[in-house]
Design an enzyme around this catalytic site. Structure first.
Site, PDB file in Angstrom:
ATOM      1  N   ASP A 196      23.999  -4.112  11.368  1.00 31.43           N
ATOM      2  CA  ASP A 196      24.026  -2.788  11.979  1.00 31.43           C
ATOM      3  C   ASP A 196      22.929  -2.786  13.069  1.00 31.43           C
ATOM      4  OD1 ASP A 196      24.419   0.028  12.261  1.00 31.43           O
ATOM      5  OD2 ASP A 196      22.649   0.338  11.019  1.00 31.43           O
ATOM      6  N   ASP A 213      21.384   0.602  14.810  1.00 30.14           N
ATOM      7  CA  ASP A 213      20.468   1.751  14.724  1.00 30.14           C
ATOM      8  C   ASP A 213      19.969   1.941  13.294  1.00 30.14           C
ATOM      9  OD1 ASP A 213      20.761   3.197  17.503  1.00 30.14           O
ATOM     10  OD2 ASP A 213      22.748   2.500  16.914  1.00 30.14           O
ATOM     11  N   LYS A 259     -11.481   1.255 -12.688  1.00 24.69           N
ATOM     12  CA  LYS A 259     -11.466   1.581 -14.128  1.00 24.69           C
ATOM     13  C   LYS A 259     -10.249   1.015 -14.838  1.00 24.69           C
ATOM     14  CE  LYS A 259     -13.808   5.939 -13.621  1.00 24.69           C
ATOM     15  NZ  LYS A 259     -13.065   6.608 -12.560  1.00 24.69           N
ATOM     16  N   THR A 318     -10.113  -0.409  -4.955  1.00 25.22           N
ATOM     17  CA  THR A 318      -9.428  -0.290  -3.667  1.00 25.22           C
ATOM     18  C   THR A 318     -10.084   0.820  -2.869  1.00 25.22           C
ATOM     19  OG1 THR A 318      -7.800   1.172  -4.697  1.00 25.22           O
ATOM     20  CG2 THR A 318      -7.187  -1.150  -4.428  1.00 25.22           C
ATOM     21  N   ASN A 356     -10.211   3.583  -0.419  1.00 23.03           N
ATOM     22  CA  ASN A 356      -9.332   4.519   0.296  1.00 23.03           C
ATOM     23  C   ASN A 356     -10.039   4.998   1.552  1.00 23.03           C
ATOM     24  OD1 ASN A 356      -8.698   4.536  -2.666  1.00 23.03           O
ATOM     25  ND2 ASN A 356      -6.974   5.729  -1.897  1.00 23.03           N
ATOM     26  N   GLU A 411      -4.350   1.100   0.549  1.00 23.72           N
ATOM     27  CA  GLU A 411      -5.507   0.796  -0.294  1.00 23.72           C
ATOM     28  C   GLU A 411      -5.903  -0.666  -0.233  1.00 23.72           C
ATOM     29  OE1 GLU A 411      -5.698   2.731  -4.243  1.00 23.72           O
ATOM     30  OE2 GLU A 411      -3.562   3.060  -3.918  1.00 23.72           O
ATOM     31  N   HIS A 447     -14.241  -9.755  -1.815  1.00 23.68           N
ATOM     32  CA  HIS A 447     -15.674 -10.065  -1.726  1.00 23.68           C
ATOM     33  C   HIS A 447     -16.389  -9.204  -2.769  1.00 23.68           C
ATOM     34  CE1 HIS A 447     -19.544 -11.003   0.161  1.00 23.68           C
ATOM     35  NE2 HIS A 447     -19.852  -9.723   0.040  1.00 23.68           N
ATOM     36  N   TYR A 479     -18.967   4.317  -0.500  1.00 24.45           N
ATOM     37  CA  TYR A 479     -18.350   5.552   0.002  1.00 24.45           C
ATOM     38  C   TYR A 479     -19.118   6.049   1.220  1.00 24.45           C
ATOM     39  CZ  TYR A 479     -15.776   5.651  -4.383  1.00 24.45           C
ATOM     40  OH  TYR A 479     -14.946   5.332  -5.424  1.00 24.45           O
ATOM     41  N   ARG A 512       4.662  -9.032   0.376  1.00 22.57           N
ATOM     42  CA  ARG A 512       5.851  -8.782  -0.467  1.00 22.57           C
ATOM     43  C   ARG A 512       6.137  -7.288  -0.501  1.00 22.57           C
ATOM     44  NH1 ARG A 512       4.335  -6.290  -5.342  1.00 22.57           N
ATOM     45  NH2 ARG A 512       2.143  -6.623  -5.885  1.00 22.57           N
ATOM     46  N   PHE A 571       6.303  -2.608 -12.479  1.00 20.39           N
ATOM     47  CA  PHE A 571       5.969  -3.635 -13.465  1.00 20.39           C
ATOM     48  C   PHE A 571       6.104  -3.044 -14.856  1.00 20.39           C
ATOM     49  CE2 PHE A 571       4.094  -4.938  -9.533  1.00 20.39           C
ATOM     50  CZ  PHE A 571       4.291  -6.309  -9.496  1.00 20.39           C
TER      51      PHE A 571
HETATM   52  P1  ADP Z   1     -11.394   5.160  -5.684  1.00 24.84           P
HETATM   53  O1  ADP Z   1     -10.208   5.579  -6.447  1.00 24.84           O
HETATM   54  O2  ADP Z   1     -12.363   6.248  -5.419  1.00 24.84           O
HETATM   55  O3  ADP Z   1     -11.006   4.435  -4.446  1.00 24.84           O
HETATM   56  P2  ADP Z   1     -11.853   2.645  -7.016  1.00 24.84           P
HETATM   57  O4  ADP Z   1     -12.037   2.478  -8.462  1.00 24.84           O
HETATM   58  O5  ADP Z   1     -10.540   2.190  -6.415  1.00 24.84           O
HETATM   59  O6  ADP Z   1     -12.139   4.142  -6.645  1.00 24.84           O
HETATM   60  O7  ADP Z   1     -13.010   1.874  -6.303  1.00 24.84           O
HETATM   61  C1  ADP Z   1     -13.033   1.807  -4.908  1.00 24.84           C
HETATM   62  C2  ADP Z   1     -14.457   1.875  -4.393  1.00 24.84           C
HETATM   63  O8  ADP Z   1     -15.193   0.794  -4.920  1.00 24.84           O
HETATM   64  C3  ADP Z   1     -14.496   1.730  -2.890  1.00 24.84           C
HETATM   65  O9  ADP Z   1     -14.388   2.974  -2.222  1.00 24.84           O
HETATM   66  C4  ADP Z   1     -15.836   1.098  -2.672  1.00 24.84           C
HETATM   67  O10 ADP Z   1     -16.839   2.100  -2.527  1.00 24.84           O
HETATM   68  C5  ADP Z   1     -16.101   0.313  -3.956  1.00 24.84           C
HETATM   69  N1  ADP Z   1     -15.892  -1.133  -3.865  1.00 24.84           N
HETATM   70  C6  ADP Z   1     -16.751  -2.059  -4.324  1.00 24.84           C
HETATM   71  N2  ADP Z   1     -16.301  -3.292  -4.112  1.00 24.84           N
HETATM   72  C7  ADP Z   1     -15.101  -3.175  -3.500  1.00 24.84           C
HETATM   73  C8  ADP Z   1     -14.142  -4.128  -3.005  1.00 24.84           C
HETATM   74  N3  ADP Z   1     -14.340  -5.440  -3.129  1.00 24.84           N
HETATM   75  N4  ADP Z   1     -13.015  -3.660  -2.423  1.00 24.84           N
HETATM   76  C9  ADP Z   1     -12.801  -2.330  -2.306  1.00 24.84           C
HETATM   77  N5  ADP Z   1     -13.667  -1.411  -2.738  1.00 24.84           N
HETATM   78  C10 ADP Z   1     -14.817  -1.794  -3.340  1.00 24.84           C
HETATM   79  N1  RBF Z   2       1.049  -0.666  -7.243  1.00 27.71           N
HETATM   80  C1  RBF Z   2       2.330  -0.684  -7.618  1.00 27.71           C
HETATM   81  O1  RBF Z   2       2.793   0.255  -8.230  1.00 27.71           O
HETATM   82  N2  RBF Z   2       3.143  -1.750  -7.327  1.00 27.71           N
HETATM   83  C2  RBF Z   2       2.692  -2.827  -6.656  1.00 27.71           C
HETATM   84  O2  RBF Z   2       3.472  -3.745  -6.393  1.00 27.71           O
HETATM   85  C3  RBF Z   2       1.322  -2.853  -6.269  1.00 27.71           C
HETATM   86  N3  RBF Z   2       0.793  -3.911  -5.618  1.00 27.71           N
HETATM   87  C4  RBF Z   2      -0.517  -3.899  -5.220  1.00 27.71           C
HETATM   88  C5  RBF Z   2      -1.037  -4.976  -4.529  1.00 27.71           C
HETATM   89  C6  RBF Z   2      -2.374  -4.981  -4.103  1.00 27.71           C
HETATM   90  C7  RBF Z   2      -2.897  -6.163  -3.362  1.00 27.71           C
HETATM   91  C8  RBF Z   2      -3.205  -3.875  -4.386  1.00 27.71           C
HETATM   92  C9  RBF Z   2      -4.644  -3.856  -3.960  1.00 27.71           C
HETATM   93  C10 RBF Z   2      -2.679  -2.800  -5.086  1.00 27.71           C
HETATM   94  C11 RBF Z   2      -1.342  -2.794  -5.510  1.00 27.71           C
HETATM   95  N4  RBF Z   2      -0.805  -1.744  -6.223  1.00 27.71           N
HETATM   96  C12 RBF Z   2       0.529  -1.732  -6.581  1.00 27.71           C
HETATM   97  C13 RBF Z   2      -1.516  -0.488  -6.178  1.00 27.71           C
HETATM   98  C14 RBF Z   2      -2.279  -0.187  -7.386  1.00 27.71           C
HETATM   99  O3  RBF Z   2      -1.366   0.542  -8.177  1.00 27.71           O
HETATM  100  C15 RBF Z   2      -3.416   0.681  -6.886  1.00 27.71           C
HETATM  101  O4  RBF Z   2      -4.406  -0.138  -6.406  1.00 27.71           O
HETATM  102  C16 RBF Z   2      -3.873   1.595  -7.961  1.00 27.71           C
HETATM  103  O5  RBF Z   2      -2.921   2.621  -7.977  1.00 27.71           O
HETATM  104  C17 RBF Z   2      -5.269   2.140  -7.735  1.00 27.71           C
HETATM  105  O6  RBF Z   2      -5.270   3.235  -6.878  1.00 27.71           O
HETATM  106 MG    MG Z   3      -9.126   3.139  -4.680  1.00 27.43          MG
END
Ligand code: ADP
Ligand code: RBF
Ligand code: MG
Length: 425
Positions: free
Chosen positions: A16, A18, A285, A291, A293, A344, A349, A356, A369, A374
């Site tokens: 296709d 569009d 946690k 990750t 944000n 995210e 590292h 923050y 991917r 899961f």
């Molecule tokens: P949130 O839900 O607030 O993003 P997370 O549990 O996902 O909390 O933790 C993310 C926070 O952890 C980031 O905002 C950053 O301050 C800290 N952090 C420490 N190491 C890393 C890393 N390697 N990658 C991403 N965030 C990291």
């Molecule tokens: N969440 C999903 O529900 N499915 C995924 O395939 C998935 N892949 C991820 C891959 C990477 C590299 C990262 C960092 C996160 C991924 N997550 C995925 C998101 C994960 O659910 C998210 O980090 C948590 O929700 C914490 O906010």
């Molecule tokens: Mg996060």
């Protein structure tokens, strides 16, 4: 939906245009909004959905019917045409489209286009897409069937049957790639197998039991063309995956899902800069994978442009000179059934503390991917670690390795620097 190849090997692909190769939907929706507002109406999702993929006059007939506009479809079409004519050549290529077309041509897979677009509009859409036009329409043996070259438009099978005829293929040996329900239905009516790549958010449900007419031929539903893997259909694999198969480490198997175990270098690199803000608070946690944000304004453009999936890239925090590898998810996190689309990054590292409020700069350059669901948290975590492994290896390879030195990451972080920027590599 069945994932079997059914009985016949695939002899060729019918594309296709569009919503699959070109993002003309955004443009059409803007123009349709303008036209229906002149008639005192607002464009609804339902109106977009029924019209999607059909020939222009049939689109307007559907829109008028759904919205209760009294003006004839011919008039609505005439109102829309001057608004669209000037803009067709601007329609962006969808992620993975040019890559797929290049691959089909280079590996000598039979392929053609079956579009609802009239020939003159096809020409306008291709006017500034030199490489795409060469591959789709100017190659020896090129097959492009336009909506005004057959009796009936989608959801009738005519355009697909004509494409198969010109390709010299039996219908049952054709695989159709389509975004629109009307197209999926037409391809199924032609007796062809269909890979559905929905272009409208929320359209996945169209291809379930809710719409059997649009589902009978569907063998696979993909979030974008980047997730299409030719070997699933007995066709040659892509050759651009990183790390190249020979260089892949022996424990790296199962890494990427972007078409067979590797990272796809992106045509359009995404560059984002923003402040790190609080997220859902579950990364560290629940998963042991933090990750970072970013401020929603900084990621808005990338969220709109990027298809959902897992990506690899480079990250720099604050004014630190170091640039780190990163892996990130862009999407809805199906495992957690998020209501918002997020971006995210997990920076590969150890920082030892949270950051923050600091500025994070990202260069996103590889597709790993599609997002997945899961059966357990452990399975999700294991997969994310595999994503990290394959991304680390891919980022050591050209052309991703060079982007560690991208000027966007090197820029001094003064208050005047742009919050986000997009540019082609
Ligand atoms: P949130 O839900 O607030 O993003 P997370 O549990 O996902 O909390 O933790 C993310 C926070 O952890 C980031 O905002 C950053 O301050 C800290 N952090 C420490 N190491 C890393 C890393 N390697 N990658 C991403 N965030 C990291
Ligand atoms: N969440 C999903 O529900 N499915 C995924 O395939 C998935 N892949 C991820 C891959 C990477 C590299 C990262 C960092 C996160 C991924 N997550 C995925 C998101 C994960 O659910 C998210 O980090 C948590 O929700 C914490 O906010
Ligand atoms: Mg996060």
């Amino acid at each position: 939906m069945s994932l079997t190849l059914k009985t016949e090997p695939v002899g060729g692909i019918i594309l296709d245009l569009d919503g699959l190769i070109l993002d003309t939907e955004t443009l059409c929706v803007e123009v349709a909004r303008e036209v229906v507002s002149r008639h005192g109406k607002q464009l609804t999702l339902e109106a977009q959905r029924v019209a999607l993929g059909k020939r222009p006059l049939e689109c307007w007939a559907d829109v008028a019917k759904v919205l209760g506009i009294e003006a004839p479809a011919e008039q609505l079409l005439a109102e829309s045409e001057p608004l669209l004519a000037a803009r067709w050549s601007d329609a962006p290529l969808l992620p993975g489209a040019l890559r797929l077309v290049r691959h089909l041509a280079a590996s000598r897979v039979s392929f053609g286009v079956a579009t609802s677009t009239p020939r003159s509009t096809f020409v306008a859409k291709m006017s500034r897409k030199d490489e795409l036009r060469g591959l789709l329409a100017e190659r020896p043996g090129a097959v492009v069937v336009c909506g005004d070259e057959v009796d009936r438009g989608k959801p009738h099978p005519d355009v697909f049957l004509e494409a198969a005829r010109r390709l010299g293929l039996e219908a049952r040996r054709c695989l159709v790639l389509e975004d629109a329900p009307s197209g999926v239905e037409g391809a199924a009516a032609a007796g062809m197998r269909v890979v559905a790549v929905p272009s409208l958010v929320g359209m996945h449900s169209e291809y379930g039991t809710a719409n059997p007419a649009a589902s009978s031929g569907v063998v696979e539903i993909l979030p974008s063309l980047l997730a299409f893997s030719p070997p699933t259909y007995g066709l040659p694999p892509f050759t651009d995956l990183l790390p190249p198969p020979a260089a892949a480490s022996s424990d790296g198997e199962g890494g990427g899902g972007g078409g067979g175990g590797g990272v796809i270098p992106m045509d359009r690199v995404l560059r984002i800069r923003g402040k790190v803000v609080k997220g859902f608070g579950r990364g560290s946690k629940e998963l042991g994978i933090p990750t970072a944000n970013l401020d929603p304004a900084a990621v808005a453009a990338a969220l709109a442009e990027a298809v959902t999936g897992i990506y690899a890239g480079w990250a720099r925090l604050g004014s630190s000179p170091e640039v780190h590898k990163t892996v990130l998810s862009i999407g809805w996190n199906p495992f957690f059934a998020n209501k918002e689309k997020t971006l995210e990054p997990w920076i590969l590292h150890s920082f030892g503390q949270s950051f923050y409020g600091e500025t994070l700069s990202l260069v996103i350059c590889g597709y790993v991917r599609p997002e997945a669901n899961f059966s357990s948290l452990e399975a999700l975590v294991e997969r994310i670690h595999l994503d990290a492994d394959v991304s680390r290896a891919a980022l050591d390879c050209a052309p991703l390795a060079e982007l560690r030195d991208d000027p966007f990451l090197r820029a001094d972080l003064n208050p005047g620097s742009p919050a986000a920027e997009h540019s082609a590599r």
